[in-house]
Scaffold this motif. Sequence first.
Motif, PDB file in Angstrom:
ATOM      1  N   ARG A 108       8.681  -2.179  -1.483  1.00 38.61           N
ATOM      2  CA  ARG A 108       9.896  -1.802  -2.202  1.00 38.61           C
ATOM      3  C   ARG A 108      10.938  -2.887  -1.975  1.00 38.61           C
ATOM      4  NH1 ARG A 108      12.474   3.336  -4.002  1.00 38.61           N
ATOM      5  NH2 ARG A 108      10.901   4.768  -3.247  1.00 38.61           N
ATOM      6  N   TYR A 127      -1.765   0.700  -2.455  1.00 41.79           N
ATOM      7  CA  TYR A 127      -1.739   1.704  -3.531  1.00 41.79           C
ATOM      8  C   TYR A 127      -2.895   1.475  -4.489  1.00 41.79           C
ATOM      9  CZ  TYR A 127       3.083   2.260  -1.924  1.00 41.79           C
ATOM     10  OH  TYR A 127       4.196   2.473  -1.155  1.00 41.79           O
ATOM     11  N   PRO A 156       3.007   3.487  -7.362  1.00 34.89           N
ATOM     12  CA  PRO A 156       4.251   4.203  -7.060  1.00 34.89           C
ATOM     13  C   PRO A 156       5.297   3.924  -8.136  1.00 34.89           C
ATOM     14  CG  PRO A 156       4.112   2.230  -5.734  1.00 34.89           C
ATOM     15  CD  PRO A 156       2.809   2.321  -6.484  1.00 34.89           C
ATOM     16  N   LYS A 157       6.310   4.764  -8.204  1.00 30.53           N
ATOM     17  CA  LYS A 157       7.402   4.585  -9.170  1.00 30.53           C
ATOM     18  C   LYS A 157       8.724   4.556  -8.424  1.00 30.53           C
ATOM     19  CE  LYS A 157       5.381   6.807 -13.245  1.00 30.53           C
ATOM     20  NZ  LYS A 157       4.131   7.416 -12.867  1.00 30.53           N
TER      21      LYS A 157
END
Length: 145
Positions: free
Chosen positions: A28, A119, A125-126
């Motif tokens: 992230r 992942y 993921p969002k």
Amino acid sequence: LNMPNGIVAPRVVVVVCLLKGKKVLLGRRRSSIGDSKFSLPSGHLEFGESFEECAARELKEETDLDIKNIELLTVTNHVFLEEAKPCQYVAIVTRAVLADEDQEPQNMEPNMCDGWDWYEWDNLPKPLFWPLEKAVQAGFNPFRP
Ligand code: GPP
């Protein structure tokens, strides 16, 4: 690289799809562009480097991982006109695998990333960083032979 009116010349970044089994490494972002969005490890190409050298250096700097079998996949072009400082990136997208399957990613630059994790491509993921989102929408898949 600074040009009149605060415009900056396009920059080259090398992006790495690090594959481990069915999974890919994402983190992230902590950045003025794409803050808190999930993306692939990437970094600026330095003078004199090959794409493969850049990929290996960036992975080491950002995750402490050693990678091998680095291959070129595609090139994408990203123009950020709406940012406070408009900019453009040419992304050299590569894939690679771990030199040592048992190595785990470390978050070496916590001011630039919240942390790294694996992942599945079919269950990403969002929210994704929009250059990655765009590539996924266009059918990009680093697992294709
Ligand atoms: C920013 O790189 C990367 C891009 C704009 C392209 C990403 C493309 C994909 C297909 C995921 P960076 O975060 O290394 O650069 P900076 O440090 O300048 O934000």
